[in-house]
Design an enzyme around this catalytic site. Sequence first.
Site, PDB file in Angstrom:
ATOM      1  N   HIS A 239       0.788  -0.858   0.313  1.00  0.00           N
ATOM      2  CA  HIS A 239       0.055  -0.235   0.055  1.00  0.00           C
ATOM      3  C   HIS A 239       0.921   1.106  -0.107  1.00  0.00           C
ATOM      4  O   HIS A 239       2.103   0.953   0.058  1.00  0.00           O
ATOM      5  CB  HIS A 239      -0.978  -0.197   1.822  1.00  0.00           C
ATOM      6  CG  HIS A 239      -0.170   0.195   2.229  1.00  0.00           C
ATOM      7  ND1 HIS A 239       0.357  -0.676   3.437  1.00  0.00           N
ATOM      8  CD2 HIS A 239       0.084   1.262   3.369  1.00  0.00           C
ATOM      9  CE1 HIS A 239       1.000  -0.223   4.262  1.00  0.00           C
ATOM     10  NE2 HIS A 239       0.666   0.937   4.420  1.00  0.00           N
TER      11      HIS A 239
ATOM     12  N   ARG B   8       5.020   6.274  14.028  1.00  0.00           N
ATOM     13  CA  ARG B   8       5.148   7.044  12.734  1.00  0.00           C
ATOM     14  C   ARG B   8       4.277   8.500  12.636  1.00  0.00           C
ATOM     15  O   ARG B   8       3.333   8.571  13.447  1.00  0.00           O
ATOM     16  CB  ARG B   8       3.986   6.217  11.607  1.00  0.00           C
ATOM     17  CG  ARG B   8       4.205   6.286  10.256  1.00  0.00           C
ATOM     18  CD  ARG B   8       3.555   5.712   9.185  1.00  0.00           C
ATOM     19  NE  ARG B   8       2.114   5.984   9.309  1.00  0.00           N
ATOM     20  CZ  ARG B   8       0.415   6.171   8.353  1.00  0.00           C
ATOM     21  NH1 ARG B   8       1.118   4.333   7.531  1.00  0.00           N
ATOM     22  NH2 ARG B   8      -0.009   6.452   8.271  1.00  0.00           N
TER      23      ARG B   8
ATOM     24  N   HIS C 177       5.093   0.248   0.297  1.00  0.00           N
ATOM     25  CA  HIS C 177       5.384  -0.435   1.367  1.00  0.00           C
ATOM     26  C   HIS C 177       4.559  -1.596   1.627  1.00  0.00           C
ATOM     27  O   HIS C 177       3.180  -1.720   1.315  1.00  0.00           O
ATOM     28  CB  HIS C 177       6.273   0.954   2.383  1.00  0.00           C
ATOM     29  CG  HIS C 177       5.272   1.553   3.294  1.00  0.00           C
ATOM     30  ND1 HIS C 177       4.670   2.533   2.710  1.00  0.00           N
ATOM     31  CD2 HIS C 177       4.656   1.138   4.044  1.00  0.00           C
ATOM     32  CE1 HIS C 177       3.803   2.778   3.639  1.00  0.00           C
ATOM     33  NE2 HIS C 177       3.365   2.511   4.348  1.00  0.00           N
TER      34      HIS C 177
ATOM     35  N   ASP D  25       0.626   4.918   1.597  1.00  0.00           N
ATOM     36  CA  ASP D  25      -0.044   5.750   2.788  1.00  0.00           C
ATOM     37  C   ASP D  25      -1.009   7.277   2.289  1.00  0.00           C
ATOM     38  O   ASP D  25      -1.290   8.158   1.659  1.00  0.00           O
ATOM     39  CB  ASP D  25       0.501   6.742   3.908  1.00  0.00           C
ATOM     40  CG  ASP D  25       0.961   4.943   5.223  1.00  0.00           C
ATOM     41  OD1 ASP D  25       1.133   4.030   4.917  1.00  0.00           O
ATOM     42  OD2 ASP D  25       2.511   5.160   5.063  1.00  0.00           O
TER      43      ASP D  25
HETATM   44  C1  SIN Z   1       3.033   1.495   7.721  1.00  0.00           C
HETATM   45  O1  SIN Z   1       2.929   0.467   6.571  1.00  0.00           O
HETATM   46  O2  SIN Z   1       2.925   2.309   7.454  1.00  0.00           O
HETATM   47  C2  SIN Z   1       3.967  -0.080   8.958  1.00  0.00           C
HETATM   48  C3  SIN Z   1       5.260  -0.167   7.945  1.00  0.00           C
HETATM   49  C4  SIN Z   1       5.595  -0.646   8.926  1.00  0.00           C
HETATM   50  O3  SIN Z   1       5.368  -1.384  10.089  1.00  0.00           O
HETATM   51  O4  SIN Z   1       7.064  -1.218   8.805  1.00  0.00           O
END
Ligand code: SIN
Length: 273
Positions: free
Chosen positions: A95, A265, A250, A97
């Site tokens: 996905h 995050r 990612h 973000d």
């Molecule tokens: C996310 O999708 O923002 C998390 C990525 C992660 O935990 O490595």
Amino acid sequence: MRITRASEAVGATVEDVDVNELSDQQFADIRAAFFDHGALFFRDQTLTPEQHVRFAKRWGSIDINRFFQQRPGYPEIAEVLKEPDQKLNIGGGWHTDHSYDEAPAMGSILYALDIPPTGGDTLFAGMAAAYEALDDDMKDRIKDLKARHGNAHIFGAESKYRKAVGDRYTNADQAGQTAVHPVVLTHPESGAKGLYVNPGFTLEIVDMDPDESKALLQKLYDHIGQDRFHHRHKWRQGDLAMWDNRATWHYALNDYQGHRRYLNRITIEGVAL
Ligand code: SIN
């Protein structure tokens, strides 16, 4: 400060620098590298939540995520957490973000606080490299298409995934945003063309028969799913990764059952695409 390419298609590693102490020149070099490589991986950082917020604010205003649990006392910081007794991780599929927003978050800055002894890597995919590798017929077919993105199936009250993630997600009643974006994006900073559809949030190609839309999206996903467009980040505690949501996908791997993984995050505001 050393910046070295992490893979052919996406990402660079940044070493020998403390993000709390960046000069204006260093920040300018980092910014240029970010838009060149789509993702940066800083090693060996020590950040308090306040320092994380301060670093994020050098990039722009903070785009507070509506659905992630916030770190207590820090509304700007979203918790990416999996406890040893939890089976499902957050972000465990390809996905990018916030693509469901009209102005999707420009970037995400993820700080590693607790990393499992093995596993828990994150895969990144480079959208400009994937676009460039398409054949001319496909480039021509998709050049003027738009896609609708949405989030109810992930964050909404009826989402099975949301129910399984439990109280690590909040505000189910606020889910339901949709947004239409070009399938081929001219990146607002670098000007590079890249693909802007993703399996997590893209719902359909606009004005296309649903079966055709599904088949075309799957074809693009299979193309982007090739290893040659990926980088695998092996986390160490103290890593700070940041990625451009308009230039990458990612995928957080969920292969560390029985261990804790905890990261913080912050997402930075972007522009309408
Ligand atoms: C996310 O999708 O923002 C998390 C990525 C992660 O935990 O490595």
